[in-house]
Design an enzyme around this catalytic site. Sequence first.
Site, mmCIF file in Angstrom:
data_model
loop_
_atom_site.group_PDB
_atom_site.id
_atom_site.type_symbol
_atom_site.label_atom_id
_atom_site.label_comp_id
_atom_site.label_asym_id
_atom_site.label_seq_id
_atom_site.Cartn_x
_atom_site.Cartn_y
_atom_site.Cartn_z
ATOM 1 N N ASP A 164 -12.481 -40.022 0.648
ATOM 2 C CA ASP A 164 -13.867 -40.058 0.205
ATOM 3 C C ASP A 164 -14.480 -38.672 0.414
ATOM 4 O OD1 ASP A 164 -16.737 -41.068 -0.121
ATOM 5 O OD2 ASP A 164 -15.617 -42.945 -0.240
ATOM 6 N N HIS A 233 -21.747 -40.537 1.559
ATOM 7 C CA HIS A 233 -20.975 -41.639 0.976
ATOM 8 C C HIS A 233 -19.774 -42.007 1.850
ATOM 9 C CE1 HIS A 233 -18.311 -43.642 -1.992
ATOM 10 N NE2 HIS A 233 -19.422 -43.960 -2.631
ATOM 11 N N SER A 547 -18.410 -49.187 -4.505
ATOM 12 C CA SER A 547 -18.020 -48.325 -3.385
ATOM 13 C C SER A 547 -18.305 -48.980 -2.047
ATOM 14 C CB SER A 547 -18.784 -46.988 -3.445
ATOM 15 O OG SER A 547 -18.261 -46.142 -4.426
#
Length: 761
Positions: A164, A233, A547
């Site tokens: 990620d 994220h 996600s």
Amino acid sequence: MRGNQPTTSQTQHNNSVKSEMDFRSVFCCALLLVSVVLLPVSADASSKLYIVYMGHKKHDDPSVVTASHHDVLASVLGSKDEAQKSMVYTYKHGFSGFAAMLTDSQARTIAGLPGVITVKANTHYQTHTTRSWDFLGLNHDQSSPSDLLKKAKYGEDIIVGVIDSGIWPESRSFDDSGYGPPPARWRGVCQTGAAFNATSCNRKIIGARWYAGGVRAEALEGEFMSPRDLGGHGTHVASTIAGGQVRKASYGGLGAGVARGGAPRARLAVYKACWGPGSCGAAAVLAAIDDAIRDGVDVLSLSLSFRDQEIPGTLHAVERGITVVFSAGNDGAAAQTVSNAVPWVLTVAASTIDRSFPTVLSLGNNEKLVGQSLNYNSTVNSDNFHTLISARSCDERALSSANVTGAVVLCSAPWLASTTPAGQGLVGAAARVAQAGARGLIFAHQSSNVVDNTDLCRRLAMPCVLVDFEVAHRIASYADSAETPAVRISKTFSVVGNGVASPRVAAFSSRGPSAAFPGIIKPDIAAPGVSILAAVGGSYEFMSGTSMACPHVSAVAALLKSVHPDWSPAMIKSAIVTTASVADRFGMPIQAEGSPRKLADPFDFGGGHINPDKAADPGLVYDVDAGEYTKFFNCTLGPKDDCESYSGRIYQLNLPSIAVPGLKDTVTVSRTVTNVGPADATYRAVVEAPAGVDVSVEPPVIKFGGGGSKRATFRVTFTARQRVQGGYTFGSLTWLGGGNHSVRIPVAVRTVIQDFIADSS
């Protein structure tokens, strides 16, 4: 992170980040490093990054594999020196291949060399909680923990690799107090860089790497050239998987509670391959997978969207016993938008949970209506009424024709809803309304629960509220009829529990069938992915997207690996799919949001909504020999050697689902189940036949025991009752028995007359 589509809605946290670290010195260091890693010295204007995939390694020594890559490259470029200058990545641990700067002509030449399977240009992809784990039944309370958490020892020493945008190691979610040394099998490293030194790793974050080669320069601008996470994220995903307990976590008081991951005692291995606004280069992701295989991860979590290209390295990871979990993508609710559709990975759809954030709208006629928002900040609230203006689509023309300065503006355009996702529409409307000088925004859409997009308004210092079109119609009717329409927006509060209809498949969640592989049902499973609260920098914020759903399944896979260390990735996947729920806690069928809302089918959520405790004891599993996956790859994505008769065999891949996209008359499909429940067990088949199709199962009863085999093979025959060029219809096959086990797989069938005419609806 946010791409062209709202793959992940997230709040910004730059203010809190700046308070934790001197950004000036960090960015100076980071920017100095950017120029070092972008491209090899020999790259010219006509070169671009290509990925050369060569399949299984021919040698166990990584140095020998690397030398063979240089030999291949030198044979085309003319010298070993030029080959070394051109090379960006060499894949030498889990499989063989490399990424290098090449001209189109050189790439075509390499594609024709012996041993080369594919040569593809590097592409860039987009990245796609206090309540969600309790909602799934994984109660952490030490006095009464869930059966799965207790059996799995909370994921103790399972290693989860997260590919990620990196990690924020100072977050309280990654405190390593009470942890012992990393597992002895761990072979990874802690790669340092800007604002990330050796002490940034600990006994929780046991490894970290970063991959900037081949990444676009604009994505690296202002980034940390290290595993440190700038956008948040990757930190959000990692803490959802394995974050420790953090009490009194909330976002401005909303969603308050204990933030934790689903496998809170698991270890984390971080691979930063995504940069800037969610840009993840395929070459970098492939390098991360290669390293993760060598490092010794048990589960690999990728909240990334690969629309037109599958990453072959994931097959090699599965062959090594690593369960690979992907997000399905956020291009729903249209059909045929699902990403990451190869059969060896778990592909995850997003669903809602039993929490909402109601916000009361008081009209000047004393009518009170309710929307949703993250409107917690008292600085943008007041008890005063403000002028209300209905501006329909809120395009520039509509806003310029009305004086909206200081007013609250209603934006409602039902005719745009089917083409503009809620998050995307809200962000655009908020920017335009704020620029026009408005005091607040009421935004209407068919999906009004992706509220984290409304936090943009906090930065614009104005409240934003999401409502559905029915509420919007009532507000507009009042605004059009009142002489001086006015509205007051109250502070948001949290509501949790049975009063919130859930789970529902989120409107943004990508849907099947897969355009590339219509013979495979995708996505496989649904999990919470709407308004998930998890770590971002040093705080906790809401994000929505597949996600966010992906790490929920990654955590459950880690727990199952702990309880059943001898299970293959296919067995773990089967256990998750076959025990999923298709009804909510009231026994009503789960619905899928969209235009219009409908009952969810396998192309919305695969086997259903994940049920972690049941997955630990599935009774029967559908296992797959890794060689069958390899044959599938060779005959669909690879060289297509010896594949003349393979097209019909796609039906026979032993998946926990059955898709027949081209039923003309009769098709018979075989499946084999393995008994992992009581040794002496009897199961009987229960069929829910798709409309217009007759289904028979032979044998209809299977028995285990008496020292016999733990495996049983059965055949399912589908017969079209009518010859029509039809759309998909859905059903299921469930094996009941073995105590209280119910082993259900989804079925999708499409009848056809002509192969070249199809209806994917």
